[in-house]
Each structure stands twice: as structure tokens, then as C-alpha cells.
Design an enzyme around this catalytic site. Structure first.
Site, short mmCIF file in Angstrom:
data_model
loop_
_atom_site.label_atom_id
_atom_site.label_comp_id
_atom_site.label_asym_id
_atom_site.label_seq_id
_atom_site.Cartn_x
_atom_site.Cartn_y
_atom_site.Cartn_z
N SER A 240 65.09 41.56 -8.94
CA SER A 240 66.42 42.16 -8.84
C SER A 240 66.45 43.55 -9.48
CB SER A 240 67.46 41.22 -9.47
OG SER A 240 68.76 41.58 -9.09
N ASP A 335 68.41 37.37 1.55
CA ASP A 335 68.94 37.87 0.28
C ASP A 335 70.33 38.46 0.53
OD1 ASP A 335 69.49 39.07 -2.14
OD2 ASP A 335 67.61 40.20 -2.25
N HIS A 369 68.21 35.30 -3.01
CA HIS A 369 67.87 36.35 -3.97
C HIS A 369 67.04 35.87 -5.15
CE1 HIS A 369 68.33 40.22 -5.94
NE2 HIS A 369 68.82 39.65 -7.01
#
Length: 430
Positions: A240, A335, A369
Site C-alpha cells: 500500500s 484492488d 488490496h
């Protein structure tokens, strides 16, 4: 009546729920779940229950039919209904959901294992429990030491495997939160890596206004000084927001030989990045006004970040062609935090334009994600650190879980082969 009670007691004593090879294992290890002593073709539900560090309960349940011998093996037999269907040996773990909305399973302290209660119940009215057992899933392996780190400006934890080494070294970057998550670094150390985990900056109790690369330079320096480290350079593990930081570390700092970028961005995001008191990159901004509400009460934030291809954002792009080491780019195709697949493609194009082939790519259809060490509960939505609202993370539970299993092995292979290969080459030159 007495005869009925005796029969029930006999049945309860005969049914066995077993976890093989052991009821005590590492968090990232699979277990074989078996049930014996049932009636031939008996329908039962098998359940799993675990409580995280925030006291949130996560549960799953699946219906199974015993074979003619009265036995069930989750590695062989399909779930007929429940939290998942089909043959899924670890389905009871990854399919667990919280008893509250928008919650992510939190288990961040390496010394505290995940405890999972497995139980077998009669199908139908009453759902009487027939057997139960407990799975203790450790976040840190036997002999791995955890050392609190306070070195210059660094605040973090160092995990060192048992044995003389030498071991490859990895800097694990945690993104946001009041506490460092030690799950990934402690498990990596249990697999034979010296791992230092640090937060994005040295005081997580304060709001972040800017990030300084000097802080991570100290972390790389500290890690390379450790006695058991056998690699000349270090690896960087990221996910991330920390993934774009990893790109900057690899591009601007020396001593970085391998970088794992998972579902990140190709540009510097959220905060300005400085090095030696000079700004390297302004931030690619997050616009909370672009959040789109969905039926579950969460929001979709996939298009909240500015366009990396816009001319006004050119200065946010990280010059990854400067990096001396290798990259492993990992993108989940579903994602919903942002379009990590598109960012990965941008980076590949950039490297190829500079005639660089120092990268590998992995794509996972159906994954969301948060790709983490395997067998934890899949998280559909939870609070976003910047939006401060619940957001969708994307993915489908079964595909996401399979991606985590595959990726965990690939990450270790990438670090081990890249870092130790470099070390062997240097020894040969000497």
C-alpha cells in the site's frame, strides 16, 4: 431415558476432531482438519471461532457429510454449504467473518498467538456439539528473538532467527497505526530472515505532515550492521502506501538489493518526501470528496487519488530506473483501494524505456488490496487511514486466500535468491 443418555455419552466420547500434524503451528502453516467417529454419511457442521486483540469475534461454519466410515477430511471432502463450498482445506480460517461490520482481524503482537476454537456440531435443531479442539497459531517461531530497537531516530523491532547464520536481511515497512504490526516480520524471521520492522516515521502518536528518507537510511544502515546478516544489501518489504516509500528507498539509497512492492502506487502519495532537508517529491493527493458510498455502508475509494499521468503530477513520479537492485511487483486485479495493476504497468513501461529488466511481476485475479501472510480471515472492508471511513478493499475471499498462499512463498524465494546470490557473487570476487 437412561439408555438414550448412555448412547449420547458414547457418541460424544467417540467423535474426535483432530488437527494434523499438530494443534500448535505457525500462523502461516496449514493444518489438516479431520473428524472421526461419526455415523456413516452423517451431516455435521464444523465451526471455527477466534477473537482478535480488539476483542472482536470472528467465526465461520461449513456443512460436511461423513463418508461410509463416519470420517471427514477437509483436505478431501467438500463443504456442502456455509461460509464456503467445495474442497477448501483451510477454508474455515480464511472465511471467518467478524461479528461487527467493517472489521479487519488484528493480531499485531508477535508474542501473542492466534487461538482458533474448532468444533463439530450435529446438523439440525439444537446443533449439539460433538467434539472440539484448539489451534494455537504462533506469530513467531521457536528460537526467533525479538529485540526492541532505538537506534538514532529509528523506533521499531528486530527479529533474528535461531542459529549462526548468515541470513538475508529484510526491512519491513509498516504503513499506519498506533502499533507496529509484527505479524509479517516475525513470520519472515521464522523462515530464516533477519527482519527489522519500522513505522513510516519515528513518532506514530503524532499526525504525519511529511516523510524523511533519512529515517529509512538509518534503518538500512542498522540492519546491515547486524552480526548474522549475510547479504551485502538488504531487501525491502512493502504494501500500500509503504510500497511507494519502498520505491524511493530503492531509488535514492544505497544498499538495497531487492524490493517487494505489493499493491502500491508508482508515485509518492499522501505526504511530501524529503531527503537531507530537500524535498524530493510532492505528494500525489487523496481527495475524500471522490469517495462513493456502497450498500454495505462502506465507501469505494478506488478513484480518490489524483491521476499519475497528468502533467501537474509529473514531479510525484519516482525515478525507479535509478535503483540498483531488483523489484518484485505484485498487483491484485480487484484492488479497490486504487488501480495497483495500472501503476505496475506504468512502472514496467518506465523501466523498459530505460532498458532495465531488473523486475518480476505477479498479478492475482480476484484478489483484493490487503495481501498478507496466508490463512488469516479475509477482510472485505475496514477503516481507511486517510479517509477515516470504512472502505472496500476488493477481492473475493477464496481467490484472495489462494493469492496469499502463493505470494508468501514467492516473496521468500525472491528475497532469498536475490540477496544471497548477491552475497555469493561478492564472496567470489573477494
Amino acid at each position: 431415558q437412561r439408555l438414550g443418555i448412555d448412547i449420547l455419552h458414547s457418541m460424544l466420547s467417540q467423535v474426535r476432531l483432530r488437527l494434523l500434524p499438530s494443534a500448535r503451528c505457525l500462523f502461516d502453516e496449514p493444518v489438516q482438519v479431520t473428524v472421526t467417529g461419526l455415523r456413516s454419511r452423517q451431516l455435521v457442521s464444523i465451526r471455527a471461532r477466534s477473537i482478535d486483540q480488539k476483542n472482536i469475534t470472528f467465526c465461520s461454519s461449513a456443512t460436511y457429510k461423513a463418508d461410509e466410515r463416519g470420517e471427514i477430511d477437509l483436505g478431501r471432502d467438500p463443504s456442502l454449504s456455509g461460509s464456503y463450498v467445495g474442497v477448501e482445506p483451510m477454508g474455515l480460517l480464511w472465511s471467518m467473518t467478524a461479528d461487527a461490520v467493517h472489521k479487519k482481524f488484528l493480531k499485531t503482537h508477535s508474542s501473542i498467538p492466534q487461538v482458533v476454537k474448532f468444533s463439530v456440531h450435529e446438523e439440525g435443531k439444537g446443533s449439539r456439539m460433538l467434539a472440539e479442539t484448539t489451534n494455537e497459531r504462533l506469530l513467531i517461531g521457536d528460537g526467533v528473538t525479538r529485540v526492541p530497537v532505538r537506534y538514532k531516530h529509528i523506533r521499531g523491532a528486530l527479529f533474528v532467527p535461531l542459529g549462526p547464520g548468515p541470513f538475508p536481511a529484510v526491512l519491513d515497512l509498516y504503513t499506519f497505526g498506533a502499533d507496529l504490526s509484527e505479524k509479517r516480520p516475525s513470520l519472515l524471521a521464522s523462515r530464516g530472515f533477519v527482519v527489522l520492522t519500522v513505522a513510516l516515521h519515528n513518532d506514530m502518536s503524532k499526525d504525519i505532515n511529511e516523510i524523511h528518507l533519512d529515517y529509512f537510511e538509518e534503518a538500512v544502515e542498522f540492519l546491515r550492521q547486524q552480526d548474522k546478516v549475510g547479504s551485502k544489501g538488504v531487501g525491502v518489504m512493502s504494501l500500500s502506501k509503504s510500497a511507494d516509500l519502498a520505491l524511493s528507498i530503492a531509488s535514492y539509497l544505497s544498499g538495497v538489493e531487492a524490493t517487494v512492492w505489493i499493491n502500491g502506487c508508482s508515485a509518492n502519495t499522501a505526504f511530501p518526501l524529503y531527503y537531507k532537508n530537500t524535498q524530493l517529491h510532492p505528494p500525489l493527493l487523496f481527495d475524500p470528496k471522490k469517495l462513493k458510498p456502497v450498500e454495505s455502508g462502506a465507501f469505494n475509494c478506488k478513484h480518490c487519488v489524483d491521476d499519475t499521468k497528468a502533467e501537474k503530477n509529473k514531479a510525484t513520479l519516482i525515478p525507479i530506473e535509478q535503483a540498483k537492485g531488483r523489484f518484485l511487483f505484485v498487483a491484485s486485479e480487484d484492488d479497490q483501494n486504487w488501480d495497483s495493476k495500472a501503476y505496475m504497468n506504468q512502472m514496467v513501461d518506465r523501466l523498459r524505456q530505460h532498458r532495465k529488466e531488473n523486475f518480476e511481476c505477479l498479478c492475482y485475479p480476484g484478489a483484493g488490496h490487503y495481501l498478507e501472510p496466508p490463512y488469516g480471515p479475509y477482510c472485505k472492508s475496514s477503516i481507511h487511514s486517510l479517509a477515516r471511513k470504512p472502505v472496500l478493499w476488493g477481492g473475493e475471499a477464496r481467490s484472495h486466500a489462494a493469492a496469499e498462499v502463493h505470494l508468501w512463498t514467492k516473496v521468500q524465494d525472491f528475497f532469498r535468491s536475490t540477496l544471497m546470490h548477491k552475497a555469493r557473487l561478492n564472496e567470489a570476487k573477494l
